[in-house]
Every structure is written in structure tokens, then in C-alpha cells.
Design a protein around this motif. Structure first.
Motif, short mmCIF file in Angstrom:
data_model
loop_
_atom_site.label_atom_id
_atom_site.label_comp_id
_atom_site.label_asym_id
_atom_site.label_seq_id
_atom_site.Cartn_x
_atom_site.Cartn_y
_atom_site.Cartn_z
N ASP A 129 0.83 -1.21 0.00
CA ASP A 129 0.00 0.00 0.00
C ASP A 129 0.87 1.25 0.00
OD1 ASP A 129 -2.46 -1.24 -0.15
OD2 ASP A 129 -2.76 -1.29 2.02
N ALA A 130 1.98 1.23 0.73
CA ALA A 130 2.88 2.38 0.74
C ALA A 130 3.45 2.63 -0.66
CB ALA A 130 4.01 2.17 1.74
N ILE A 131 3.77 1.57 -1.39
CA ILE A 131 4.26 1.70 -2.77
C ILE A 131 3.21 2.41 -3.62
CG2 ILE A 131 4.78 0.38 -4.87
CD1 ILE A 131 6.01 -1.77 -2.96
N ARG A 132 1.96 1.98 -3.49
CA ARG A 132 0.88 2.57 -4.29
C ARG A 132 0.66 4.04 -3.95
NH1 ARG A 132 -3.86 0.40 -2.74
NH2 ARG A 132 -4.85 1.23 -4.63
N TYR A 133 0.75 4.36 -2.66
CA TYR A 133 0.56 5.75 -2.26
C TYR A 133 1.78 6.61 -2.61
CZ TYR A 133 -3.91 5.48 0.18
OH TYR A 133 -5.25 5.37 0.47
N SER A 134 2.97 6.06 -2.49
CA SER A 134 4.17 6.84 -2.83
C SER A 134 4.17 7.21 -4.31
CB SER A 134 5.42 6.04 -2.48
OG SER A 134 6.58 6.84 -2.58
N ALA A 135 3.87 6.23 -5.17
CA ALA A 135 3.75 6.53 -6.59
C ALA A 135 2.60 7.50 -6.85
CB ALA A 135 3.56 5.24 -7.38
N GLY A 136 1.53 7.36 -6.08
CA GLY A 136 0.39 8.25 -6.22
C GLY A 136 0.72 9.69 -5.86
N GLN A 137 1.54 9.87 -4.81
CA GLN A 137 1.94 11.23 -4.46
C GLN A 137 2.76 11.87 -5.59
OE1 GLN A 137 0.36 12.22 -1.69
NE2 GLN A 137 -0.19 10.05 -1.59
N ALA A 138 3.63 11.08 -6.23
CA ALA A 138 4.42 11.59 -7.36
C ALA A 138 3.50 11.99 -8.51
CB ALA A 138 5.44 10.56 -7.80
N CYS A 139 2.51 11.16 -8.80
CA CYS A 139 1.55 11.50 -9.87
C CYS A 139 0.78 12.75 -9.51
CB CYS A 139 0.60 10.33 -10.11
SG CYS A 139 1.37 8.89 -10.88
N TRP A 140 0.39 12.88 -8.23
CA TRP A 140 -0.31 14.10 -7.79
C TRP A 140 0.56 15.33 -8.02
CZ3 TRP A 140 1.88 17.18 -4.04
CH2 TRP A 140 1.13 18.32 -3.69
N ALA A 141 1.87 15.25 -7.66
CA ALA A 141 2.76 16.39 -7.81
C ALA A 141 2.86 16.83 -9.27
CB ALA A 141 4.14 16.06 -7.25
N VAL A 142 2.97 15.86 -10.15
CA VAL A 142 3.06 16.17 -11.58
C VAL A 142 1.75 16.77 -12.08
CG1 VAL A 142 3.13 15.04 -13.84
CG2 VAL A 142 4.93 14.61 -12.16
N GLU A 143 0.64 16.22 -11.65
CA GLU A 143 -0.66 16.77 -12.07
C GLU A 143 -0.82 18.22 -11.62
OE1 GLU A 143 -3.44 14.08 -10.39
OE2 GLU A 143 -2.94 12.43 -11.78
N LYS A 144 -0.46 18.50 -10.35
CA LYS A 144 -0.58 19.87 -9.86
C LYS A 144 0.32 20.81 -10.65
CE LYS A 144 -2.89 21.01 -7.16
NZ LYS A 144 -4.32 21.36 -7.24
N ALA A 145 1.54 20.36 -10.95
CA ALA A 145 2.46 21.20 -11.73
C ALA A 145 1.88 21.50 -13.11
CB ALA A 145 3.81 20.52 -11.85
N LEU A 146 1.33 20.47 -13.75
CA LEU A 146 0.77 20.65 -15.09
C LEU A 146 -0.51 21.48 -15.07
CD1 LEU A 146 1.39 17.06 -16.49
CD2 LEU A 146 2.56 19.16 -17.19
N GLU A 147 -1.17 21.52 -13.93
CA GLU A 147 -2.35 22.37 -13.79
C GLU A 147 -1.97 23.83 -13.56
OE1 GLU A 147 -4.54 20.58 -10.63
OE2 GLU A 147 -5.22 18.88 -11.86
N GLY A 148 -0.66 24.09 -13.37
CA GLY A 148 -0.20 25.46 -13.24
C GLY A 148 0.27 25.87 -11.88
N ALA A 149 0.41 24.92 -10.94
CA ALA A 149 0.89 25.26 -9.59
C ALA A 149 2.35 25.67 -9.65
CB ALA A 149 0.71 24.06 -8.66
N THR A 150 2.63 26.90 -9.26
CA THR A 150 3.99 27.43 -9.27
C THR A 150 4.21 28.25 -8.01
OG1 THR A 150 3.29 29.43 -10.47
CG2 THR A 150 4.07 27.56 -11.79
N GLY A 151 5.41 28.84 -7.89
CA GLY A 151 5.70 29.70 -6.75
C GLY A 151 5.48 28.99 -5.43
N ARG A 152 4.73 29.63 -4.54
CA ARG A 152 4.49 29.05 -3.22
C ARG A 152 3.60 27.81 -3.28
NH1 ARG A 152 5.27 34.54 -2.04
NH2 ARG A 152 6.48 34.91 -0.10
#
Length: 342
Positions: A86-109
């Protein structure tokens, strides 16, 4: 910054003497309590179908079964318990979340930083190693490339962990849609990452290894980022830039001989942020190594502070002959010698 975090990742516990401890995340969280503007988000876990876009499915099924049966030592360094899958699935999921937020335009703070564990950059296509089971940055990069929601044709991954990101290299070595950079200590585990390892087939030239000598300091690491890394990525022009952010190149980390200060991570962050801005690439960070708990926590905190407005303190050293020789060799390997002045 926004930090991708899940308590599930703390439940992966390789044992009291293992350096890749749940205390790594606890230390980071405790240190960030003192900082303004910290936000935590739990990304959704990903399943085997997503992880198998970069890993052999039969290998993943073996890991899942291994964990279900109680885990144990997969190899001398890489240990699982029942909760690890489960930790593997969530760790990979956090990375996917980070990329999604970046691609949605999350910058700066709002720049996203996934602090999942187990880490991922040593996990190769069909095996776990070096504390890593699934390659989190590779999973996230692949999801970005396959997404119909985001217009991503090229991804760059910059790995500043002190160990070579052999797993990420293995996954993308013959592809030209991911440019992989690893800046690491020469000769350290896992023993790969020579500068001549620069890709093959369609991926020829799309892997850049920078094996730095023991004793390399802040000034010399900055010269790598400002020189060959910046020149290569400006030419490659990625849509997304992911940092495999390990913090074990710190001068006081117990398992390396690179001599970075805590301030170096502010400087590296500043340079990477500036590079992402110049090439108009979305930017996300994903946690890899770092095993001195206080050093790790302070280093993650200074990355956050850099995005929160703190100006890094510039070093006053010079690039030594050994580091300069490596940088020159990297420039020659990638045909960039006329574009960068040391």
C-alpha cells in the motif's frame, strides 16, 4: 509549497536499523511545523495497472504477493512488510499528484513536492533494489506523457540524489520522450552512471550522467546545473521537469562523500526553478534519499523556504580541477562544449 503526503507511507517500516526509516517523513513533518505556507495534500494511490506502465507486471505481482505474505528481505538492502504494497501505491500516487498539480499550473508558493516513501529511483523495470520497489518519478512521468488532459510530449528528470538513478535510466534509456539527468558521486552504489552511459537507439543522447568526485562542493554542483544541465534542457525544451530530490549529498550525510551544505539545496532549487521558468516547463519535486534525519528535514525545509521567498546565499568558492574535468567531459559527450564557458 504543497507537499504530497500520506500516513500510509509511514507504515512501510523496514526495521529499527534500516536507514530508510519512517522517521524520515516524521522528521520532515516536524521541521516543517516551524514554516509558513506549508500545505499537505494526500494524492490518490495508484494501482498495478498504472505502475506497470513502466515496470514488468509479473514483477509487481510478485512484490504484491511478497507483501501479502508478510514481506521480508527482497535483497540485502530492500525490505518489505505487509504494509509495504500500500505504501508503494501511495508513494507513486503522491508523485503522480505532484506532476498533475504542476501541469495544472501550480507554481511559486504552490509548487508541489511529493514526500512519499519508499523512494523509487533505483527500481529498474523488473526488480527492486536500493530501498526502492516502484520508480515513482518514472510512473509520474509516464502518466503525464499518456494523459489526454495535458499536452506533454517531452519530460525531463533531474536527479540530484548522491546515488545514480539507475532505475530511472533503465526505464527510459532507449526513449527520446524523457531526458534523464543524474548528478551523483562517482563510484558510489549502485556503481552505474558513467558519463558514457548516454542512451541508446531512439534515446541516444537523452541520458546525461554527471559522476562527480568525492569532495565536490556547492560551487561545483552549481556549475553542473548552470552548465551542462541547463544547456541540455534548454535544447531539449521539455514540457515538464521533475526533480528526483535526494538529500544524501549533504556533507554530513552518513553514507556519502560529496560535500554539499544545507544552503546548497536552496541554491540548486533556485537554479532549477529559474531553468524551468526559462524553458516554460511545469516543475515538480519528488523525494528520494537522505538518511541523516535532521539534515534531511533541514534540507527539505530550505527548498520550501526558497519557494516562500528566501534568497539563497551565494557561495564564494571556485570549481576545482577534478570537478572541472568531469564537467568538460560531460559537455564533450553531449556536444555542448561550444555552448558553455566554465
Amino acid at each position: 509549497m504543497q507537499f504530497g503526503y500520506s500516513e500510509v507511507c509511514v507504515e512501510h517500516d523496514p526495521g529499527p536499523r534500516h536507514p530508510e526509516s519512517p522517521d524520515r517523513l516524521r522528521a520532515i513533518r516536524e521541521r516543517l511545523k516551524r514554516k509558513h505556507g506549508v500545505e499537505y495534500v494526500e494524492g490518490d494511490p495508484v494501482g498495478i495497472d498504472v505502475i506497470s506502465t513502466v515496470h514488468d507486471r509479473s514483477y509487481l505481482e510478485s512484490i504484491e504477493e511478497f507483501c501479502a505474505e508478510g514481506g521480508g528481505n527482497w535483497d540485502p538492502d530492500t525490505t518489505a512488510v505487509e504494509e509495504t504494497w500500500d505504501a508503494i501505491r501511495y508513494s507513486a500516487g503522491q508523485a503522480c499528484w505532484a506532476v498533475e498539480k504542476a501541469l495544472e499550473g501550480a507554481t511559486g508558493r504552490k509548487t508541489p513536492f511529493a514526500i512519499g516513501r519508499p523512494p523509487g529511483h533505483h527500481a529498474v523495470v523488473d526488480d527492486a533494489m536500493g530501498f526502492c520497489f516502484a520508480n515513482n518519478v518514472a510512473v509520474a512521468a509516464q502518466q503525464a506523457l499518456e494523459s489526454d488532459e495535458y499536452d506533454v510530449d517531452r519530460v525531463a528528470i533531474v536527479d540530484w540524489d548522491v546515488h545514480h538513478g539507475n532505475g530511472t535510466q533503465d526505464i527510459f534509456y532507449d526513449r527520446d520522450d524523457v531526458f534523464f539527468v543524474s548528478v551523483h558521486e562517482q563510484g558510489l552504489y549502485p556503481g552505474t552512471g558513467d558519463l558514457g552511459e548516454s542512451g541508446e537507439g531512439d534515446g541516444e543522447g537523452a541520458t546525461m550522467n554527471v559522476p562527480m568526485p568525492a569532495g565536490t562542493d556547492d560551487t561545483e554542483y552549481l556549475a553542473v546545473i548552470e552548465g551542462p544541465v541547463a544547456a541540455a534542457l534548454e535544447s531539449y525544451d521539455p514540457d515538464l521537469l521533475i526533480v528526483s530530490a535526494g538529500f544524501d549529498a549533504h556533507r554530513h550525510d552518513p553514507i556519502s562523500r560529496i560535500r554539499l551544505s544545507t544552503e546548497a539545496y536552496a541554491l540548486l532549487t533556485d537554479r532549477i526553478r529559474g531553468l524551468a521558468d526559462r524553458i516554460d516547463a511545469a516543475l515538480a519535486f519528488v523525494l528520494e534519499g537522505g538518511y541523516g534525519l535532521e539534515l534531511l528535514a533541514d534540507s527539505v525545509a530550505i527548498v520550501h523556504e526558497t519557494f516562500d521567498g528566501r534568497e539563497p546565499i551565494e557561495p564564494d568558492g571556485e570549481v576545482g580541477d577534478r570537478a572541472a574535468s568531469v564537467i568538460t567531459d560531460v559537455l564533450v559527450e553531449h556536444g555542448l562544449e561550444d555552448e558553455v564557458d566554465l
